[in-house]
Design a protein around this motif. Sequence first.
Motif, short mmCIF file in Angstrom:
data_model
loop_
_atom_site.label_atom_id
_atom_site.label_comp_id
_atom_site.label_asym_id
_atom_site.label_seq_id
_atom_site.Cartn_x
_atom_site.Cartn_y
_atom_site.Cartn_z
N ASP A 1 1.18 5.60 -0.45
CA ASP A 1 0.61 6.93 -0.70
C ASP A 1 1.50 7.60 -1.72
O ASP A 1 2.70 7.73 -1.49
CB ASP A 1 0.60 7.76 0.59
CG ASP A 1 -0.49 7.28 1.54
OD1 ASP A 1 -1.52 6.81 1.04
OD2 ASP A 1 -0.28 7.35 2.76
N GLU B 1 0.87 -1.18 0.00
CA GLU B 1 0.00 0.00 0.00
C GLU B 1 0.90 1.23 0.00
O GLU B 1 1.83 1.32 0.81
CB GLU B 1 -0.86 0.03 1.27
CG GLU B 1 -2.02 -0.94 1.26
CD GLU B 1 -3.14 -0.49 0.33
OE1 GLU B 1 -3.44 0.71 0.31
OE2 GLU B 1 -3.68 -1.36 -0.38
N SER C 1 0.17 7.11 -10.99
CA SER C 1 0.51 7.40 -9.60
C SER C 1 2.02 7.39 -9.47
O SER C 1 2.67 6.42 -9.87
CB SER C 1 -0.09 6.35 -8.66
OG SER C 1 -1.49 6.28 -8.86
N GLN D 1 0.56 15.80 -3.44
CA GLN D 1 1.07 16.05 -2.08
C GLN D 1 2.36 16.86 -2.19
O GLN D 1 2.57 17.82 -1.49
CB GLN D 1 1.36 14.74 -1.33
CG GLN D 1 0.24 13.71 -1.37
CD GLN D 1 -1.05 14.23 -0.78
OE1 GLN D 1 -1.04 14.98 0.20
NE2 GLN D 1 -2.18 13.85 -1.37
#
Lengths: 257, 14
Positions: A132, A130, A228, A200
């Motif tokens: 970010d 996972e 991504s 971000q």
Amino acid sequence: MFEARLNTSQVLKKVLDAIKDLLNEATFDCSDSGIQLQAMDNSHVSLVSLSLRSDGFDKYRCDRNLSMGMNLANMAKIMKCANNDDTLTMKAQDNADTVTFMFESQNQEKVSDYEMKLMNLDQEHLGIPETDYACVVRMPAMEFARICRDLSQFGESVVISCTKEGVKFSASGDAGSANIKLAQTSTVDKEDESVVIEMQEPVTLTFACRYLNSFTKATPLCNQVQLSMSADVPLVVEYRIPDLGHIRYYLAPKIED
Amino acid sequence: NGQQQAILVYFFGY
């Protein structure tokens, strides 16, 4: 007993087109929840992860988990024999060494079946962590394909720079250099045509054109593609397959010495 | 390619 049915063969044809450039063979893992495929490309620089949910099929039955190793060139030969609007049924017995593809014409007057030998492939199941991501870009899949195709004329690598304002794709080589900037779209009424950036922090990463071009073979599956990115981790190029699942490609960035 | 393979290996932890 395994049986999976799709009302049109077209979807599986498109899925196969999206992976057969990168993989010669692959294992389709079938379970109650659907079909998964995870494999490194032939040169071990990228990874393909395909997921087809059981509820996306028109009929799905999988009594026991089944791993079907398939030669994708042979599978392509079979899929070529199906018309796009034929109903497709894939069938295999438990512990079988063959899989059957059955195609039925819309009017049910033509029924064809093709049996293919399965292969025993060594495969590792990788954990996909996972993550970010620093930047996530959603843009029209056709536009991304066009950009990869255009820029690959100028160099072997594409530099992707993402900021809040937009995303820039660049390439350079002996012939000169090329830069394509896409701004985030201001209107949201045409979702399929929008460019949306969630950032971000800004990132700039370099990728091999050859692989990006292979990934864009998935373009016919969906209108939008999602990129991504974070520094020093693989780029994820995701195509959602409407009502059925997704295909994700992971590509490690090139790092300057 | 070696460096890219290393990044993949590290990311997927295999």
